[in-house]
Design a protein around this motif. Structure first.
Motif, PDB file in Angstrom:
ATOM      1  N   GLY A 453       0.616  -1.079  -0.066  1.00 41.70           N
ATOM      2  CA  GLY A 453       0.202   0.272   0.286  1.00 41.70           C
ATOM      3  C   GLY A 453       0.660   1.628   0.022  1.00 41.70           C
ATOM      4  O   GLY A 453       0.204   2.565  -0.816  1.00 41.70           O
ATOM      5  N   ARG A 456       0.492   3.008  -3.087  1.00 43.47           N
ATOM      6  CA  ARG A 456      -1.233   3.579  -3.759  1.00 43.47           C
ATOM      7  C   ARG A 456      -0.957   4.367  -4.219  1.00 43.47           C
ATOM      8  O   ARG A 456      -0.322   5.740  -3.887  1.00 43.47           O
ATOM      9  N   GLY A 457      -1.441   4.419  -5.576  1.00 38.71           N
ATOM     10  CA  GLY A 457      -2.127   6.226  -6.458  1.00 38.71           C
ATOM     11  C   GLY A 457      -1.047   6.553  -7.259  1.00 38.71           C
ATOM     12  O   GLY A 457      -0.599   7.146  -7.861  1.00 38.71           O
ATOM     13  N   HIS A 460      -1.815   3.251 -11.561  1.00 41.25           N
ATOM     14  CA  HIS A 460      -3.027   2.959 -11.593  1.00 41.25           C
ATOM     15  C   HIS A 460      -3.481   1.503 -12.518  1.00 41.25           C
ATOM     16  O   HIS A 460      -4.124   1.071 -11.604  1.00 41.25           O
ATOM     17  N   ASP A 463      -2.605  -0.090  -8.774  1.00 38.29           N
ATOM     18  CA  ASP A 463      -3.741  -0.321  -7.853  1.00 38.29           C
ATOM     19  C   ASP A 463      -4.697  -0.520  -8.778  1.00 38.29           C
ATOM     20  O   ASP A 463      -4.979  -1.395  -7.538  1.00 38.29           O
ATOM     21  N   LYS A 467      -6.596  -4.134  -5.934  1.00 36.16           N
ATOM     22  CA  LYS A 467      -7.982  -4.521  -5.851  1.00 36.16           C
ATOM     23  C   LYS A 467      -7.980  -5.646  -5.815  1.00 36.16           C
ATOM     24  O   LYS A 467      -9.138  -6.357  -5.239  1.00 36.16           O
ATOM     25  N   SER A 497       4.728  -3.107  -6.610  1.00 30.68           N
ATOM     26  CA  SER A 497       5.651  -1.643  -5.637  1.00 30.68           C
ATOM     27  C   SER A 497       6.700  -1.009  -4.833  1.00 30.68           C
ATOM     28  O   SER A 497       6.891  -0.411  -4.796  1.00 30.68           O
TER      29      SER A 497
END
Length: 545
Positions: A453, A456-457, A460, A463, A467, A497
């Motif tokens: 996390g 995050r952002g 895309h 992300d 999900k 990440s």
């Protein structure tokens, strides 16, 4: 004799006399990212010295010789006395001695020790992978021995010593020692609770005699071994020395050495115990819990060792393509070859970045880091080791027919590449261990989600992949049959990440577009052509001064 038809042109010079560490941006940047700033110069100097040694003609020759001349078992001496010794080529001892003196068994005793050692392991084992086994076992034995403080006090200084002494002698006479491990038996394999080796207690507290066999015993020339056996209280961990304190040999019959696909320089064996003296490590019946710390540390080495193999494969492929001319120009400038090389480079960088992050988690050792290690180590072990054979095979193909010839070194890389996916638990064992961690230790899954996390952002595609992963994790019906799928998605999301946070934009963009965004084929070399692939390849190519 010179022959007019045999003029040698358009052949690639050997990749030699270069700094294996400094020529790998993913490795150097990862060390700089995780190391304490006040120690970075010292660590960089240490690793560059090791990198120059690993890239030298001498180290490469040692690796070739150690693999060409496999270990030889000597069960008896000339007079018929049982000795059970393994003879190695002198180059094996040179490789192992250099590694020990460079501190590749000292992680537990130094600040930033795991980061230093992991980076050093990735660097040095590119010269030769087989001797990484005793290095790994010796390093990993330390946390298991700490379950018995008196044993740790006695043996840890020897295991973390920088002195390599190959001769078998009384433990108290050795300035440095190596360890092996014996868990697997014929009837059980990964199911160690099916082991039948017996441990009978002696009058002296903590001492036992063992009777039984081990189907795989790693590094049988070592000074001591951690083994599992059935004591009166259940499956228990034991320290078994090759030589007893009085200098006599402990009964340890090496029945044969395994004839393996690869890993030829390293001896793997079948052994028999008969009245073999050993000391208990931890409580009776807690053998798996005791030795699991050793297993976890060696699993990280499986990740690091595979990262090293992939890096060397990519280094050889990009080096070859930079010098080899075909169809009017260097191969490295051909769009399709560039796509293949970039794709391989992504896999290599993702593996290295993940290995260093896990090493840093050992050094930091806070609550988040411990929980993250519990789940991320088997995730990484599953995925990175699975990717290694595919990378080695594709890199070999980049050299064409030359890559299929032993002199190129690529066949040795290829034969070595499947090992780490089997060692310390095959893919199914790792996937099931991840499920076990999620079910029994929810803090581990939470630490994993917190880690991914942090990006995050930022992208895309990442992300969206997170999900989708959460949806997958939310449906536990039939999860065991889906375990490999779940763990694969966890691995690529974690790598994504890390690369989004730390890698240059061309690298993270290409990784997310292919591994997470779905714009990727089933073979290497199918990256979207609109990406900056030249930048990815240039970053991966080793520079030879």
């Amino acid at each position: 004799m010179a022959v007019p038809t045999h003029t040698v042109t358009n052949q690639v010079p050997p990749l030699v006399a270069y700094d294996v560490y400094a020529s790998d941006p993913a490795l150097t940047e990862g060390v700089a990212r995780h190391a304490a700033p006040e120690r970075l110069d010292e660590i960089t100097s240490e690793l560059s010295e090791l990198g120059r040694s690993a890239g030298s003609a001498q180290a490469q020759r040692w690796g070739e010789e150690a693999n060409a001349c496999s270990p030889v078992l000597r069960t008896h001496d000339r007079y018929g006395h049982r000795i059970d010794e393994v003879d190695f080529h002198p180059s094996w001892h040179r490789l192992l001695g250099h590694a020990v003196s460079a501190g590749l068994t000292t992680a537990w005793a130094r600040p930033d020790g795991h980061l230093r050692r992991t980076a050093g392991f990735i660097t040095w084992t590119q010269a030769e992978a087989g001797h990484g086994c005793p290095l790994s076992m010796t390093h990993a034995a330390v946390p298991a021995l700490r379950a018995e403080p008196s044993l740790a006090a006695e043996w840890e200084p020897r295991l973390t010593s920088r002195t390599y002494e190959p001769e078998l002698m009384a433990p108290g006479a050795k300035p440095g020692a190596l360890f092996g491990m014996g868990m697997t038996e014929k009837q059980g394999g990964s199911d160690v609770r099916a082991n039948t080796t017996r441990a009978e207690p002696l009058a002296e507290e903590g001492c036992y005699v063992l009777t039984g066999h081990k189907w795989f015993c790693s590094a049988p020339m070592s000074d001591g071994f951690l083994v599992l056996a059935q004591a009166p209280g259940g499956l228990t961990c034991f320290l078994l020395p090759r030589v007893l304190p009085d200098g006599t040999r402990n009964p340890f019959a090496i029945q044969r050495l395994k004839d393996k696909l690869g890993n030829r320089s390293n001896a793997s064996s079948e052994v028999e115990f008969s009245g073999t003296w050993a000391r208990r490590v931890g409580e009776e019946g807690r053998g798996v819990a005791t030795i699991i710390e050793m297993v976890a540390a060696t699993r990280l080495d499986c990740v690091s060792g595979s990262a090293a193999l992939m890096r060397q494969a990519v280094a050889q492929a990009t080096h070859h393509a930079a010098y080899r001319e075909a169809f009017g120009g260097p191969l490295i400038d051909k769009p399709l070859m560039r796509n293949v090389l970039a794709d391989l480079a992504l896999e290599s960088e993702a593996a290295t970045t993940l290995a260093l992050r896990l090493a840093a988690a050992y050094d930091a050792d806070g609550e988040h880091e411990r929980h993250l290690r519990r789940i991320a180590v088997p995730v990484a072990k599953y995925w990175v080791t699975k990717r290694c054979p595919a990378v080695a095979g594709e890199a070999l193909e980049c050299l064409g027919g030359n890559g299929y010839v032993e002199e190129s070194g690529m066949p040795r890389l290829f034969r070595e590449s499947p090992l780490n996916s089997i060692w310390e638990g095959s893919g199914n064992v790792q996937a099931l261990d991840v499920l076990r961690a999620m079910q029994r230790e929810p803090q581990a899954l939470n630490a994993f989600l917190v880690e991914i996390g942090q990006a995050r952002g930022a992208d895309h595609r990442l992300d969206a992949a997170v999900k989708d992963l959460l949806t997958e994790l939310g449906d536990l019906e039939g999860v065991e049959a889906r375990a490999r799928r779940v763990v694969e998605r966890m691995a690529v999301v974690l790598q994504g990440s890390l690369l989004v946070r730390y890698a240059p934009a061309p690298v993270s963009d290409a990784f997310c577009a292919s591994r997470l965004g779905g714009d990727w084929g089933t073979a290497f070399g199918t990256l979207p052509h609109t990406l900056d692939l030249a930048a990815v390849v240039d970053r991966a190519r080793p520079v030879v001064e």
